[in-house]
Design an enzyme around this catalytic site. Sequence first.
Site, PDB file in Angstrom:
ATOM      1  CB  ALA A   1       5.872   6.106   4.378  1.00  0.00           C
TER       2      ALA A   1
ATOM      3  CE1 TYR B   1       2.291   4.509   0.177  1.00  0.00           C
ATOM      4  CE2 TYR B   1       1.039   4.516  -1.962  1.00  0.00           C
ATOM      5  CZ  TYR B   1       1.951   5.157  -0.969  1.00  0.00           C
ATOM      6  OH  TYR B   1       2.780   6.176  -1.527  1.00  0.00           O
TER       7      TYR B   1
END
Length: 329
Positions: A77, A143
């Site tokens: 990620a 995020y």
Amino acid sequence: MGQSFLVTGGAGFVGSHLVAALRARGDAVVVFDNLSTGHRAAVPEDVPLVHGDLTDATAIDAAMAGQGFDGVFHFAALSLVGDSMRQPERYFSANVGNSLRLIEACLKHGVGKFVFSSTAALFGMPERIPIAEDDRVDPGSPYGESKHMVERMLHWADRVHGLRYAALRYFNAAGADPDGRLGEDHQPETHLIPLAIDAALGRRPPLAVFGTDYPTPDGTCIRDYVHVSDLASAHLAAFARLDDSSVTYNLGSASGHSVREVLAAVARVGGQPVPHTLAARRPGDPAVLIASPERIKRETGWAPRLTALEDIVATAWAWRAAHPDGYRA
Ligand code: UFG
């Protein structure tokens, strides 16, 4: 007999420590990593490394076909809060889009267990401390939002298809493998402990302390630093629970340390002060983030072992002192 796992992002900081923990108990591992932030040298030579990208459904298919994995650990990620404020679309694509492709591949290939790297950042500015799993989710950044969206996708994959998942919300991952083989090597580095160590070693300019006017005892932000090897063992504990049900856990130590306390710990460990300057707040930083790890403790018996800040810092110091160029050495 050990089990077998696919670990995406297994060449990264937390992922590489999980790979070490899986192998230590005799499991077979395949790492899937695009090496954009991970390091080939963080993957042991006898662990297969698929150099692939999760944007590529064909590559995921090829990595999973015929393997009979017992589960997937999904670390790969993008993970920088500030960066996500500048390019949100990149975060939704890399974190949400890629996770969706991986979930689809699990369903297609009969992989029934999925462990997901989530984050404390989904709590935004928390309403109370320490933070429990069911406290209000209110991400303060793309995020944090992207990680929460994946948690919701997993919720529905479980409800509809029976995919069992563990959503593990990391607080501040820190330290390094006490054996000295693995450590933290981000390019660029943005995290407090490695930057403070490098400042003390004279390898970087003085550390900028982001904000001294927070409503905390010494005016600097407080975070819950959890040792990366303890995070790895929490993954094993959470995975074992998936026979019964999906789980969501906050992973921290229930105690917090201010930025000034971290600098003092680094100075004690290194025997030299950390040169620093006082700077403005970094946008988006909450004053205090501390986990309540009570749920995972109660349900699995897991507890962090390296809880003293100085012990955590000492492992990070040892690795950085021995690897001045990180994995490039
Ligand atoms: N800090 C400084 N100067 C620096 C770097 C950091 O003062 O040069 C301060 C930050 O303002 C913050 C603390 O040190 O108060 C810790 O900052 P980090 O950048 O090391 O970590 P964050 O708390 O911002 O973020 C980390 C992960 C996120 C995760 C979050 C959850 O990077 O992915 O922990 O707690 F979401």
